[in-house]
Scaffold this motif. Structure first.
Motif, short mmCIF file in Angstrom:
data_model
loop_
_atom_site.label_atom_id
_atom_site.label_comp_id
_atom_site.label_asym_id
_atom_site.label_seq_id
_atom_site.Cartn_x
_atom_site.Cartn_y
_atom_site.Cartn_z
N ASP A 11 36.80 -9.79 19.69
CA ASP A 11 37.03 -8.50 20.35
C ASP A 11 38.51 -8.31 20.65
O ASP A 11 39.07 -7.23 20.49
CB ASP A 11 36.23 -8.41 21.65
CG ASP A 11 34.75 -8.19 21.41
OD1 ASP A 11 34.38 -7.86 20.26
OD2 ASP A 11 33.97 -8.36 22.35
N SER A 75 30.38 -9.30 17.55
CA SER A 75 31.55 -8.73 18.20
C SER A 75 31.43 -7.22 18.36
O SER A 75 31.46 -6.47 17.38
CB SER A 75 32.81 -9.06 17.40
OG SER A 75 33.92 -8.33 17.88
N SER A 76 31.34 -6.76 19.59
CA SER A 76 31.27 -5.32 19.84
C SER A 76 32.58 -4.65 19.43
O SER A 76 32.58 -3.51 18.97
CB SER A 76 30.97 -5.05 21.31
OG SER A 76 31.97 -5.62 22.15
N GLY A 77 33.69 -5.36 19.57
CA GLY A 77 34.97 -4.80 19.16
C GLY A 77 35.02 -4.53 17.68
O GLY A 77 35.49 -3.47 17.23
#
Length: 229
Positions: A11, A75-77
């Motif tokens: 992220d 990973s949300s990023g």
């Protein structure tokens, strides 16, 4: 990105990684990666699950072959970028959010060094694949890319005894690369091949690619037996 590495690790670098993986930055390297992916996977229809899809940088190569790319990543990023390129969901590569035998193809591109237990990922790949389904792995070359390999005096590559070290390392000859930022787990070639067959996948073909005669990429195509249900 896979399990064992904090989602926050990628992220923190998601914006940089999205730029780093662009054609303008990665250039010939990404072209080699995608050429290897296309050569091994081949054309097809239906969903191709991109495990550890990251920013979705490889979705165009899958779509070019006729597949419908579907991504999964922790990973949300990175997923912020991935959803612009393919349908993507949050998930752990060692516990894929899909049923047994539902996916005709799976790809895991440049991601095996992001997980501490790639064998567990391969077992999940085999579980979600349909009988006869294809799995393609294009990744950094296990023999020539790692903390044990110094490329600073090309075309020579200096290797040392750390090839046997399977732990995570942030050491890298290139301080501006991915490994120096997020680290990498090393998986020797024999471990990679043995884990693939132990998962119940049959290796059909392997490939190497790289500049100057020394490969920096290694790929394999494996299939799930028609008898596996």
């Amino acid at each position: 990105m896979g399990p064992g590495a904090s989602a926050a690790t990628y992220d923190e670098h998601a914006d940089w990684y999205n730029d780093f993986m662009s054609a303008a930055t990665a250039g010939a390297y990404i072209e080699r990666v995608h050429a290897t992916l296309e050569e091994l996977l081949g054309p097809g229809q239906g969903a191709c699950l991109d495990v550890c899809c990251g920013t979705g940088a490889h979705a165009p190569a899958l779509a070019k072959l006729g597949w419908t790319p579907l991504g999964v990543d922790l990973s949300s990023g990175q997923l912020r970028y991935a959803v612009r390129r393919l349908t993507a969901v949050a998930g752990d590569a060692t516990a894929l959010p899909f049923g047994d035998g539902v996916v005709p193809a799976v790809a895991c591109v440049l991601a095996h060094t992001d997980v501490p237990d790639y064998a567990a990922v391969l077992r999940e790949v085999a579980r979600v694949l349909r009988p006869g389904g294809r799995f393609v792995h294009p990744g950094v070359h296990p023999c020539f890319i790692g903390a044990f390999a110094d490329w600073s005096d090309r075309p020579k590559v200096l290797l040392d005894e750390r090839y046997a070290d399977r732990s995570r390392s942030f050491e890298a000859w290139n301080p501006a690369g991915v490994r120096a930022r997020v680290g990498a787990w090393h998986l020797p070639l024999a471990d990679l091949l043995n884990a693939t067959t132990a998962a119940g996948l049959r290796i059909v073909r392997t490939a190497e690619a790289g500049p100057g005669g020394v490969p920096d990429l290694f790929g394999l195509l494996a299939v799930k037996s028609q008898e596996d249900h």
